[in-house]
Scaffold this motif. Sequence first.
Motif, PDB file in Angstrom:
ATOM      1  N   ASP A  72       9.610   8.413 -17.824  1.00 51.61           N
ATOM      2  CA  ASP A  72      10.008   9.261 -18.948  1.00 51.61           C
ATOM      3  C   ASP A  72       8.818   9.988 -19.561  1.00 51.61           C
ATOM      4  N   ILE A  73       7.654   9.363 -19.564  1.00 49.35           N
ATOM      5  CA  ILE A  73       6.446  10.003 -20.102  1.00 49.35           C
ATOM      6  C   ILE A  73       5.959  11.076 -19.134  1.00 49.35           C
ATOM      7  N   TRP A  74       5.909  10.734 -17.843  1.00 49.81           N
ATOM      8  CA  TRP A  74       5.417  11.684 -16.841  1.00 49.81           C
ATOM      9  C   TRP A  74       6.262  12.954 -16.814  1.00 49.81           C
ATOM     10  N   LYS A  75       7.582  12.784 -16.794  1.00 50.49           N
ATOM     11  CA  LYS A  75       8.444  13.965 -16.623  1.00 50.49           C
ATOM     12  C   LYS A  75       8.495  14.837 -17.877  1.00 50.49           C
ATOM     13  N   THR A  76       8.085  14.301 -19.031  1.00 48.09           N
ATOM     14  CA  THR A  76       8.044  15.088 -20.263  1.00 48.09           C
ATOM     15  C   THR A  76       6.591  15.237 -20.742  1.00 48.09           C
ATOM     16  N   MET A  77       5.704  15.358 -19.783  1.00 48.21           N
ATOM     17  CA  MET A  77       4.268  15.429 -20.040  1.00 48.21           C
ATOM     18  C   MET A  77       3.913  16.497 -21.076  1.00 48.21           C
ATOM     19  N   LYS A  78       4.522  17.659 -20.967  1.00 50.70           N
ATOM     20  CA  LYS A  78       4.200  18.758 -21.894  1.00 50.70           C
ATOM     21  C   LYS A  78       4.513  18.346 -23.333  1.00 50.70           C
ATOM     22  N   ASP A  79       5.625  17.638 -23.550  1.00 48.73           N
ATOM     23  CA  ASP A  79       5.989  17.180 -24.891  1.00 48.73           C
ATOM     24  C   ASP A  79       4.994  16.149 -25.419  1.00 48.73           C
ATOM     25  N   HIS A  80       4.514  15.266 -24.545  1.00 53.22           N
ATOM     26  CA  HIS A  80       3.632  14.180 -24.964  1.00 53.22           C
ATOM     27  C   HIS A  80       2.157  14.585 -25.084  1.00 53.22           C
ATOM     28  N   PHE A  81       1.715  15.462 -24.183  1.00 52.90           N
ATOM     29  CA  PHE A  81       0.284  15.779 -24.125  1.00 52.90           C
ATOM     30  C   PHE A  81      -0.026  17.253 -24.409  1.00 52.90           C
ATOM     31  N   GLY A  82       1.017  18.068 -24.568  1.00 52.90           N
ATOM     32  CA  GLY A  82       0.823  19.482 -24.877  1.00 52.90           C
ATOM     33  C   GLY A  82       0.504  20.345 -23.681  1.00 52.90           C
ATOM     34  N   ARG A  83       0.570  19.768 -22.487  1.00 58.21           N
ATOM     35  CA  ARG A  83       0.273  20.521 -21.254  1.00 58.21           C
ATOM     36  C   ARG A  83       0.871  19.783 -20.070  1.00 58.21           C
ATOM     37  N   LYS A  84       0.887  20.450 -18.913  1.00 57.39           N
ATOM     38  CA  LYS A  84       1.499  19.863 -17.715  1.00 57.39           C
ATOM     39  C   LYS A  84       0.462  19.224 -16.793  1.00 57.39           C
ATOM     40  N   TYR A  85      -0.536  18.615 -17.388  1.00 54.44           N
ATOM     41  CA  TYR A  85      -1.496  17.798 -16.653  1.00 54.44           C
ATOM     42  C   TYR A  85      -2.017  16.742 -17.614  1.00 54.44           C
ATOM     43  N   VAL A  86      -2.594  15.688 -17.032  1.00 53.44           N
ATOM     44  CA  VAL A  86      -3.166  14.619 -17.853  1.00 53.44           C
ATOM     45  C   VAL A  86      -4.581  14.323 -17.386  1.00 53.44           C
ATOM     46  N   THR A  87      -5.369  13.812 -18.339  1.00 56.65           N
ATOM     47  CA  THR A  87      -6.702  13.319 -18.035  1.00 56.65           C
ATOM     48  C   THR A  87      -6.683  11.806 -18.211  1.00 56.65           C
ATOM     49  N   GLU A  88      -7.751  11.157 -17.798  1.00 60.16           N
ATOM     50  CA  GLU A  88      -7.820   9.712 -17.983  1.00 60.16           C
ATOM     51  C   GLU A  88      -7.736   9.340 -19.457  1.00 60.16           C
ATOM     52  N   ALA A  89      -8.337  10.147 -20.329  1.00 61.93           N
ATOM     53  CA  ALA A  89      -8.294   9.871 -21.766  1.00 61.93           C
ATOM     54  C   ALA A  89      -6.847   9.868 -22.277  1.00 61.93           C
ATOM     55  N   ASP A  90      -6.018  10.759 -21.729  1.00 63.73           N
ATOM     56  CA  ASP A  90      -4.609  10.815 -22.129  1.00 63.73           C
ATOM     57  C   ASP A  90      -3.858   9.540 -21.746  1.00 63.73           C
ATOM     58  N   LEU A  91      -4.267   8.927 -20.658  1.00 62.40           N
ATOM     59  CA  LEU A  91      -3.519   7.806 -20.080  1.00 62.40           C
ATOM     60  C   LEU A  91      -4.050   6.438 -20.467  1.00 62.40           C
ATOM     61  N   GLU A  92      -5.006   6.403 -21.381  1.00 63.92           N
ATOM     62  CA  GLU A  92      -5.678   5.148 -21.728  1.00 63.92           C
ATOM     63  C   GLU A  92      -4.705   4.003 -22.013  1.00 63.92           C
ATOM     64  N   LYS A  93      -3.621   4.269 -22.744  1.00 65.73           N
ATOM     65  CA  LYS A  93      -2.686   3.189 -23.092  1.00 65.73           C
ATOM     66  C   LYS A  93      -1.869   2.696 -21.893  1.00 65.73           C
ATOM     67  N   TYR A  94      -1.927   3.403 -20.771  1.00 67.60           N
ATOM     68  CA  TYR A  94      -1.197   2.999 -19.564  1.00 67.60           C
ATOM     69  C   TYR A  94      -2.128   2.399 -18.506  1.00 67.60           C
TER      70      TYR A  94
END
Length: 170
Positions: A134-156
């Motif tokens: 659910d987080i991956w497929k709505t990445m833009k809503d969660h991170f403001g863009r359609k890619y992630v960095t390691e800093a974005d994923l720290e809690k995972y």
Amino acid sequence: MTEKKDPKRQLLGKIAKARGKQFESRIDDSFAYYAQKGFAIIEKTPEPMHPTKNLGNGKFIAYYEKQAQPDYKGTIKGGRTVMFEAKFTAADRMEQSRVLQSQQDYMDRHQALGARCFVIAGFSSGMVYCVPWDIWKTMKDHFGRKYVTEADLEKYQVQTAWNGTLLLLN
């Protein structure tokens, strides 16, 4: 005249491919450990290939018969279905588009039936992240863009046990 290949790019490509194989091997070893301990049976999904010509010595020419499915599927103790799509990058970010539309549709259908679905994201730092679908497929809503960095994923971030097993089922 043929275009010369850049040796540096070729080397970087080989290194990235080797790291990707090492990443997949870590996942395979972890799932083998889970099976051995009776926690889960999670297996790599074979690629749907159709051989068209045998070249001998275990080599052949083939084409993909149908669209790709998630990389790993299985059942955890208690009967819950799990699915993982594994992606590795040597870059500093991972694009949402790395999960193909056919894989997205497959994960959506199974999650709607109660399966736990994730993207396992590996980076060249050696860190691994288990991102809920659910987080991956709505990445833009969660991170403001359609890619992630390691800093974005720290809690995972996935913890590693004393024996090297990735603790993906916590």
